[in-house]
Design a protein around this motif. Structure first.
Motif, PDB file in Angstrom:
ATOM      1  N   ILE A 247       0.875  -1.171   0.000  1.00  0.00           N
ATOM      2  CA  ILE A 247       0.000   0.000   0.000  1.00  0.00           C
ATOM      3  C   ILE A 247       0.913   1.221   0.000  1.00  0.00           C
ATOM      4  O   ILE A 247       1.531   1.550   1.023  1.00  0.00           O
ATOM      5  N   ALA A 248       1.014   1.865  -1.151  1.00  0.00           N
ATOM      6  CA  ALA A 248       2.008   2.927  -1.317  1.00  0.00           C
ATOM      7  C   ALA A 248       1.742   4.117  -0.410  1.00  0.00           C
ATOM      8  O   ALA A 248       2.669   4.694   0.171  1.00  0.00           O
ATOM      9  N   HIS A 249       0.467   4.492  -0.271  1.00  0.00           N
ATOM     10  CA  HIS A 249       0.142   5.673   0.531  1.00  0.00           C
ATOM     11  C   HIS A 249      -0.389   5.259   1.894  1.00  0.00           C
ATOM     12  O   HIS A 249      -1.406   4.560   1.992  1.00  0.00           O
ATOM     13  N   HIS A 250       0.297   5.679   2.936  1.00  0.00           N
ATOM     14  CA  HIS A 250      -0.149   5.386   4.302  1.00  0.00           C
ATOM     15  C   HIS A 250      -1.074   6.483   4.794  1.00  0.00           C
ATOM     16  O   HIS A 250      -0.705   7.662   4.802  1.00  0.00           O
ATOM     17  N   SER A 251      -2.261   6.102   5.196  1.00  0.00           N
ATOM     18  CA  SER A 251      -3.221   7.047   5.746  1.00  0.00           C
ATOM     19  C   SER A 251      -3.228   6.934   7.265  1.00  0.00           C
ATOM     20  O   SER A 251      -3.709   5.937   7.820  1.00  0.00           O
ATOM     21  N   ALA A 252      -2.705   7.947   7.938  1.00  0.00           N
ATOM     22  CA  ALA A 252      -2.679   7.938   9.402  1.00  0.00           C
ATOM     23  C   ALA A 252      -4.095   7.952   9.964  1.00  0.00           C
ATOM     24  O   ALA A 252      -4.378   7.335  10.997  1.00  0.00           O
ATOM     25  N   GLU A 253      -4.999   8.635   9.275  1.00  0.00           N
ATOM     26  CA  GLU A 253      -6.389   8.702   9.732  1.00  0.00           C
ATOM     27  C   GLU A 253      -7.035   7.323   9.696  1.00  0.00           C
ATOM     28  O   GLU A 253      -7.691   6.894  10.657  1.00  0.00           O
ATOM     29  N   PHE A 254      -6.841   6.595   8.586  1.00  0.00           N
ATOM     30  CA  PHE A 254      -7.406   5.255   8.492  1.00  0.00           C
ATOM     31  C   PHE A 254      -6.742   4.326   9.507  1.00  0.00           C
ATOM     32  O   PHE A 254      -7.412   3.511  10.148  1.00  0.00           O
ATOM     33  N   ALA A 255      -5.424   4.432   9.645  1.00  0.00           N
ATOM     34  CA  ALA A 255      -4.705   3.568  10.585  1.00  0.00           C
ATOM     35  C   ALA A 255      -5.229   3.741  12.001  1.00  0.00           C
ATOM     36  O   ALA A 255      -5.452   2.762  12.726  1.00  0.00           O
ATOM     37  N   THR A 256      -5.451   4.993  12.410  1.00  0.00           N
ATOM     38  CA  THR A 256      -5.957   5.255  13.759  1.00  0.00           C
ATOM     39  C   THR A 256      -7.358   4.693  13.930  1.00  0.00           C
ATOM     40  O   THR A 256      -7.685   4.087  14.961  1.00  0.00           O
ATOM     41  N   SER A 257      -8.202   4.867  12.915  1.00  0.00           N
ATOM     42  CA  SER A 257      -9.566   4.354  12.980  1.00  0.00           C
ATOM     43  C   SER A 257      -9.578   2.834  13.047  1.00  0.00           C
ATOM     44  O   SER A 257     -10.316   2.238  13.852  1.00  0.00           O
ATOM     45  N   ALA A 258      -8.748   2.194  12.213  1.00  0.00           N
ATOM     46  CA  ALA A 258      -8.709   0.730  12.194  1.00  0.00           C
ATOM     47  C   ALA A 258      -8.203   0.173  13.518  1.00  0.00           C
ATOM     48  O   ALA A 258      -8.770  -0.785  14.061  1.00  0.00           O
ATOM     49  N   LEU A 259      -7.149   0.766  14.046  1.00  0.00           N
ATOM     50  CA  LEU A 259      -6.612   0.261  15.301  1.00  0.00           C
ATOM     51  C   LEU A 259      -7.576   0.497  16.453  1.00  0.00           C
ATOM     52  O   LEU A 259      -7.740  -0.368  17.318  1.00  0.00           O
ATOM     53  N   SER A 260      -8.227   1.661  16.481  1.00  0.00           N
ATOM     54  CA  SER A 260      -9.194   1.937  17.536  1.00  0.00           C
ATOM     55  C   SER A 260     -10.323   0.914  17.521  1.00  0.00           C
ATOM     56  O   SER A 260     -10.743   0.404  18.577  1.00  0.00           O
ATOM     57  N   THR A 261     -10.792   0.555  16.334  1.00  0.00           N
ATOM     58  CA  THR A 261     -11.855  -0.438  16.208  1.00  0.00           C
ATOM     59  C   THR A 261     -11.368  -1.820  16.640  1.00  0.00           C
ATOM     60  O   THR A 261     -12.059  -2.543  17.371  1.00  0.00           O
ATOM     61  N   PHE A 262     -10.179  -2.178  16.188  1.00  0.00           N
ATOM     62  CA  PHE A 262      -9.577  -3.469  16.541  1.00  0.00           C
ATOM     63  C   PHE A 262      -9.356  -3.574  18.048  1.00  0.00           C
ATOM     64  O   PHE A 262      -9.747  -4.566  18.677  1.00  0.00           O
ATOM     65  N   ALA A 263      -8.751  -2.556  18.649  1.00  0.00           N
ATOM     66  CA  ALA A 263      -8.456  -2.576  20.089  1.00  0.00           C
ATOM     67  C   ALA A 263      -9.734  -2.584  20.913  1.00  0.00           C
ATOM     68  O   ALA A 263      -9.828  -3.291  21.928  1.00  0.00           O
ATOM     69  N   GLY A 264     -10.738  -1.810  20.492  1.00  0.00           N
ATOM     70  CA  GLY A 264     -11.993  -1.784  21.234  1.00  0.00           C
ATOM     71  C   GLY A 264     -12.673  -3.134  21.253  1.00  0.00           C
ATOM     72  O   GLY A 264     -13.195  -3.571  22.287  1.00  0.00           O
ATOM     73  N   HIS A 265     -12.654  -3.829  20.110  1.00  0.00           N
ATOM     74  CA  HIS A 265     -13.261  -5.156  20.040  1.00  0.00           C
ATOM     75  C   HIS A 265     -12.482  -6.149  20.894  1.00  0.00           C
ATOM     76  O   HIS A 265     -13.079  -6.928  21.656  1.00  0.00           O
ATOM     77  N   GLU A 266     -11.161  -6.137  20.774  1.00  0.00           N
ATOM     78  CA  GLU A 266     -10.336  -7.042  21.569  1.00  0.00           C
ATOM     79  C   GLU A 266     -10.558  -6.814  23.072  1.00  0.00           C
ATOM     80  O   GLU A 266     -10.680  -7.758  23.848  1.00  0.00           O
ATOM     81  N   ALA A 267     -10.607  -5.550  23.463  1.00  0.00           N
ATOM     82  CA  ALA A 267     -10.806  -5.218  24.881  1.00  0.00           C
ATOM     83  C   ALA A 267     -12.153  -5.726  25.375  1.00  0.00           C
ATOM     84  O   ALA A 267     -12.270  -6.257  26.494  1.00  0.00           O
ATOM     85  N   GLN A 268     -13.172  -5.594  24.565  1.00  0.00           N
ATOM     86  CA  GLN A 268     -14.503  -6.057  24.954  1.00  0.00           C
ATOM     87  C   GLN A 268     -14.519  -7.571  25.141  1.00  0.00           C
ATOM     88  O   GLN A 268     -15.082  -8.085  26.109  1.00  0.00           O
ATOM     89  N   VAL A 269     -13.875  -8.290  24.215  1.00  0.00           N
ATOM     90  CA  VAL A 269     -13.831  -9.755  24.286  1.00  0.00           C
ATOM     91  C   VAL A 269     -13.080 -10.222  25.526  1.00  0.00           C
ATOM     92  O   VAL A 269     -13.483 -11.191  26.183  1.00  0.00           O
ATOM     93  N   ARG A 270     -12.035  -9.523  25.894  1.00  0.00           N
ATOM     94  CA  ARG A 270     -11.183  -9.930  27.024  1.00  0.00           C
ATOM     95  C   ARG A 270     -11.609  -9.333  28.357  1.00  0.00           C
ATOM     96  O   ARG A 270     -10.999  -9.616  29.384  1.00  0.00           O
ATOM     97  N   GLY A 271     -12.608  -8.484  28.347  1.00  0.00           N
ATOM     98  CA  GLY A 271     -13.020  -7.825  29.590  1.00  0.00           C
ATOM     99  C   GLY A 271     -12.067  -6.744  30.033  1.00  0.00           C
ATOM    100  O   GLY A 271     -11.968  -6.438  31.226  1.00  0.00           O
ATOM    101  N   CYS A 272     -11.341  -6.146  29.075  1.00  0.00           N
ATOM    102  CA  CYS A 272     -10.392  -5.079  29.377  1.00  0.00           C
ATOM    103  C   CYS A 272     -11.105  -3.726  29.403  1.00  0.00           C
ATOM    104  O   CYS A 272     -12.216  -3.583  28.883  1.00  0.00           O
ATOM    105  N   ALA A 273     -10.467  -2.737  29.986  1.00  0.00           N
ATOM    106  CA  ALA A 273     -11.058  -1.409  30.092  1.00  0.00           C
ATOM    107  C   ALA A 273      -9.994  -0.347  29.842  1.00  0.00           C
ATOM    108  O   ALA A 273      -8.806  -0.646  29.760  1.00  0.00           O
ATOM    109  N   ASP A 274     -10.470   0.898  29.737  1.00  0.00           N
ATOM    110  CA  ASP A 274      -9.562   2.046  29.613  1.00  0.00           C
ATOM    111  C   ASP A 274      -8.644   1.926  28.405  1.00  0.00           C
ATOM    112  O   ASP A 274      -7.431   2.010  28.518  1.00  0.00           O
ATOM    113  N   VAL A 275      -9.247   1.723  27.219  1.00  0.00           N
ATOM    114  CA  VAL A 275      -8.453   1.701  25.994  1.00  0.00           C
ATOM    115  C   VAL A 275      -7.932   3.109  25.740  1.00  0.00           C
ATOM    116  O   VAL A 275      -8.691   4.064  25.674  1.00  0.00           O
TER     117      VAL A 275
END
Length: 358
Positions: free
Chosen positions: A324-352
């Protein structure tokens, strides 16, 4: 005089018995069995060894290493280590990991080279390959949350599903034995019956992101945005709420990994952060050199060590280019926030908490 003859007869009888034991291999078998019983400070599980090394004639050697809780090597008693060996090392998560143990985290920005297969069956463990296969297990002490028993099982020689499954059984059950011996109360998984050597990265391992059902499930709702940013495909492992490392890869239309998302928990998070060295001390968060990335943390109930979530703009190490030649920081932040939020919910984690990137 008669007593002398009795003594001579006894010596001759013992000699004959010893000769029989040696000539029939009985002594060697006894010695090999004893070495297995004493290996890894008496915690070595022998379940799975035959499958891992494709032999029932096995012998063990202790590996002296003051930095580990215990270490041992098991080999074919007849052909030696050249036909393959299983090497086991055990340590506490509070002990400083070796450079070899940290090397597994140095390629997470480089294609799919840092991928890890969940062991499944409730075990907090992974199988990973870097030239040879290794199984890593991290068992949190429920009676002492600052501590975990970490075990590594390395298999030299050729591997298939059966040998890898054998290695996984030996490593997980040895870790459980060692934890119990040292007063670390753990929640073990069930006996492993199948661990696959299948790996991600080839085109046939990619599926449309909007159909993801495993470790990339959380990103399905971002499929249209991901497609606009050059990543309409996903490469994923089955979802597993116990694995210490989670991998999700977003791939290009021609099915090349373009973004890598990782979650690290407990001892795996500690090791990942230790591999980052001075980057964290400078406040940069987890990164490698000048690679584009996003990162986050969360507090999880299983360990006092915060979980770490990372997204890398992946480099193709074979061509030294970015799929992927062009890195989008905005997309990266959105994707990681979604990924981390889901993982935290599954594991019972808090304070992402999303980390800042300089």
């Amino acid at each position: 005089m008669r007593a002398g003859w009795y003594a001579l007869a006894l010596v001759l009888s013992l000699g004959i018995v010893a000769l029989v034991l040696y000539s029939t291999g009985t002594f060697d078998q006894w010695s090999d069995d004893r070495s297995l019983d004493q290996a890894c400070d008496g915690t070595l599980s022998q379940d799975g060894l035959d499958a891992a090394l494709r032999s029932s004639s096995l012998s063990a050697d202790s590996e002296g290493d003051g930095d580990h809780l215990a270490a041992c090597r098991v080999r074919n008693a007849k052909t030696g280590a050249q036909a393959g060996a299983v090497e086991l090392t055990l340590r506490w998560s509070s002990a400083t990991p070796s450079s070899g143990e940290l090397s597994w985290y140095n390629k997470d920005y480089n294609g799919v080279r840092a991928q890890a297969v969940p062991l499944g069956n409730g075990w907090s463990g992974i199988a990973r390959r870097q030239g040879a296969w290794q199984v890593m297990v991290a068992l949190d002490c429920v009676n002492e949350k600052k501590k975990a028993l970490v075990a590594y099982g390395d298999l030299t020689g050729t591997a298939n599903n059966a040998t890898l499954t054998g290695l996984a059984r030996v490593t997980t059950e040895t870790a459980q034995n060692a934890a119990e011996k040292h007063g670390c109360q753990v929640k073990p998984g069930k006996r492993l019956t199948e661990v696959s050597t299948s790996r991600l990265g080839t085109p046939d391992t990619a599926t449309p992101l909007d159909q993801a059902q495993g470790s990339c499930t959380a990103l399905r709702k971002l499929a249209p945005t991901a497609a606009r940013n050059g990543a309409p495909e996903a490469m994923e492992y089955p979802a597993d709420a116990h694995t210490p490392q989670v991998n999700c890869y977003l791939a290009t239309p021609d099915k090349k990994p373009g973004y890598g998302l990782y979650a690290y928990y407990g001892a795996a998070a500690e090791d990942f952060l230790a591999s980052e060295g001075d980057n964290l001390k400078k406040g940069y968060g987890p990164t490698h050199s000048d690679k584009d990335y996003s990162w986050a943390t969360a507090q999880c109930p299983q360990s006092t060590q915060p979980a770490v979530f990372v997204l890398y703009h992946l480099l193709d190490g074979d061509t030294d280019t970015y799929p992927i030649a062009h890195h989008s920081a905005e997309f990266a932040t959105s994707a990681l926030s979604t990924f981390a939020g889901h993982e935290a919910q599954v594991r019972g984690c808090a304070d992402v908490h999303m980390g800042s990137v300089p």
